[in-house]
Design a protein around this motif. Structure first.
Motif, PDB file in Angstrom:
ATOM      1  N   SER A  15      29.061  73.721  44.595  1.00 20.26           N
ATOM      2  CA  SER A  15      29.051  72.478  43.728  1.00 20.26           C
ATOM      3  C   SER A  15      30.597  72.603  42.766  1.00 20.26           C
ATOM      4  O   SER A  15      30.991  73.653  42.490  1.00 20.26           O
ATOM      5  CB  SER A  15      28.017  72.113  42.639  1.00 20.26           C
ATOM      6  OG  SER A  15      26.637  71.970  43.497  1.00 20.26           O
ATOM      7  N   ARG A  17      32.368  69.652  39.726  1.00 19.31           N
ATOM      8  CA  ARG A  17      32.394  68.442  39.327  1.00 19.31           C
ATOM      9  C   ARG A  17      33.979  68.018  38.764  1.00 19.31           C
ATOM     10  O   ARG A  17      34.564  68.727  38.170  1.00 19.31           O
ATOM     11  CB  ARG A  17      31.530  68.250  37.875  1.00 19.31           C
ATOM     12  CG  ARG A  17      31.435  66.914  37.144  1.00 19.31           C
ATOM     13  CD  ARG A  17      30.720  66.781  36.142  1.00 19.31           C
ATOM     14  NE  ARG A  17      31.128  67.416  34.787  1.00 19.31           N
ATOM     15  CZ  ARG A  17      30.941  66.957  33.569  1.00 19.31           C
ATOM     16  NH1 ARG A  17      29.888  66.378  33.541  1.00 19.31           N
ATOM     17  NH2 ARG A  17      31.703  67.551  32.614  1.00 19.31           N
ATOM     18  N   SER A  19      36.627  65.394  37.063  1.00 21.19           N
ATOM     19  CA  SER A  19      36.764  64.586  35.980  1.00 21.19           C
ATOM     20  C   SER A  19      37.954  63.753  36.059  1.00 21.19           C
ATOM     21  O   SER A  19      38.989  64.264  36.630  1.00 21.19           O
ATOM     22  CB  SER A  19      36.853  65.250  34.570  1.00 21.19           C
ATOM     23  OG  SER A  19      35.532  65.921  34.364  1.00 21.19           O
ATOM     24  N   TYR A  78      33.497  60.733  36.342  1.00 18.13           N
ATOM     25  CA  TYR A  78      33.057  62.149  36.818  1.00 18.13           C
ATOM     26  C   TYR A  78      32.870  61.936  38.507  1.00 18.13           C
ATOM     27  O   TYR A  78      32.300  60.777  38.853  1.00 18.13           O
ATOM     28  CB  TYR A  78      32.186  62.576  36.194  1.00 18.13           C
ATOM     29  CG  TYR A  78      32.290  63.055  34.807  1.00 18.13           C
ATOM     30  CD1 TYR A  78      31.834  62.097  33.616  1.00 18.13           C
ATOM     31  CD2 TYR A  78      32.956  63.863  34.297  1.00 18.13           C
ATOM     32  CE1 TYR A  78      32.047  62.086  32.400  1.00 18.13           C
ATOM     33  CE2 TYR A  78      33.307  64.196  32.927  1.00 18.13           C
ATOM     34  CZ  TYR A  78      32.704  63.284  32.031  1.00 18.13           C
ATOM     35  OH  TYR A  78      32.910  63.659  30.551  1.00 18.13           O
ATOM     36  N   GLN A  80      30.327  64.476  40.897  1.00 21.46           N
ATOM     37  CA  GLN A  80      29.659  65.554  40.732  1.00 21.46           C
ATOM     38  C   GLN A  80      29.420  65.667  42.453  1.00 21.46           C
ATOM     39  O   GLN A  80      28.892  64.696  43.006  1.00 21.46           O
ATOM     40  CB  GLN A  80      28.247  65.463  40.090  1.00 21.46           C
ATOM     41  CG  GLN A  80      27.304  66.730  40.367  1.00 21.46           C
ATOM     42  CD  GLN A  80      27.701  67.874  39.811  1.00 21.46           C
ATOM     43  OE1 GLN A  80      28.331  67.889  38.503  1.00 21.46           O
ATOM     44  NE2 GLN A  80      27.827  68.975  40.425  1.00 21.46           N
ATOM     45  N   ASN A  82      27.678  68.215  45.178  1.00 24.29           N
ATOM     46  CA  ASN A  82      26.829  69.222  45.597  1.00 24.29           C
ATOM     47  C   ASN A  82      26.675  69.517  46.965  1.00 24.29           C
ATOM     48  O   ASN A  82      27.410  68.548  47.892  1.00 24.29           O
ATOM     49  CB  ASN A  82      25.463  68.725  45.079  1.00 24.29           C
ATOM     50  CG  ASN A  82      25.444  68.735  43.545  1.00 24.29           C
ATOM     51  OD1 ASN A  82      26.079  69.267  42.824  1.00 24.29           O
ATOM     52  ND2 ASN A  82      24.672  67.722  43.013  1.00 24.29           N
TER      53      ASN A  82
END
Length: 126
Positions: A15, A17, A19, A78, A80, A82
């Protein structure tokens, strides 16, 4: 100005993330999106957010794995990511467009003339 961060090298299944911080303007008046471009391919919208009603749109290739969100207090959007796959390897760009010019999250992911960030590289090793 839009400044992305959070890219890097990750193993398949991992994963990250991303920004995207906006400066000098408020994201509250803009629809937002994340696009990506890999070598030899066109830039594609993968996750977009309608800032007016909060609806989202995801490309089929990332649906169920990626989530777009925003933090108004931090003026940041953001992504995210996964269950990353090798085919997710690309330069990821955040993009915004004034709400006046875009009607939906899906339309946001199809536009060609947003205001772009500088991009951040995501590399997924298999």
């Amino acid at each position: 100005q839009l400044v992305e961060s959070g890219g890097g090298l990750v193993q398949s299944g991992g994963s990250l993330r991303l920004s995207c911080a906006a400066s000098e303007f408020s994201l509250e008046r803009y629809h937002m999106g994340w696009f990506r471009q890999s070598p030899g391919k066109e830039r594609e919208g993968v996750a977009c957010l309608n800032t007016v009603d909060g609806t989202t749109y995801y490309a089929d290739s990332v649906k169920g794995r990626f989530t777009i969100s925003r933090d108004n207090a931090k003026n940041t959007v953001y992504l995210q990511m996964n269950s990353l796959k090798s085919e997710d390897t690309a330069v990821y760009y955040c993009a915004v467009r004034p709400t006046l010019f875009v009607s939906s999250a899906q339309a946001m992911c199809s536009i060609t003339n947003p205001f772009w960030g500088q991009g951040t590289q995501v590399t997924v090793s298999s």
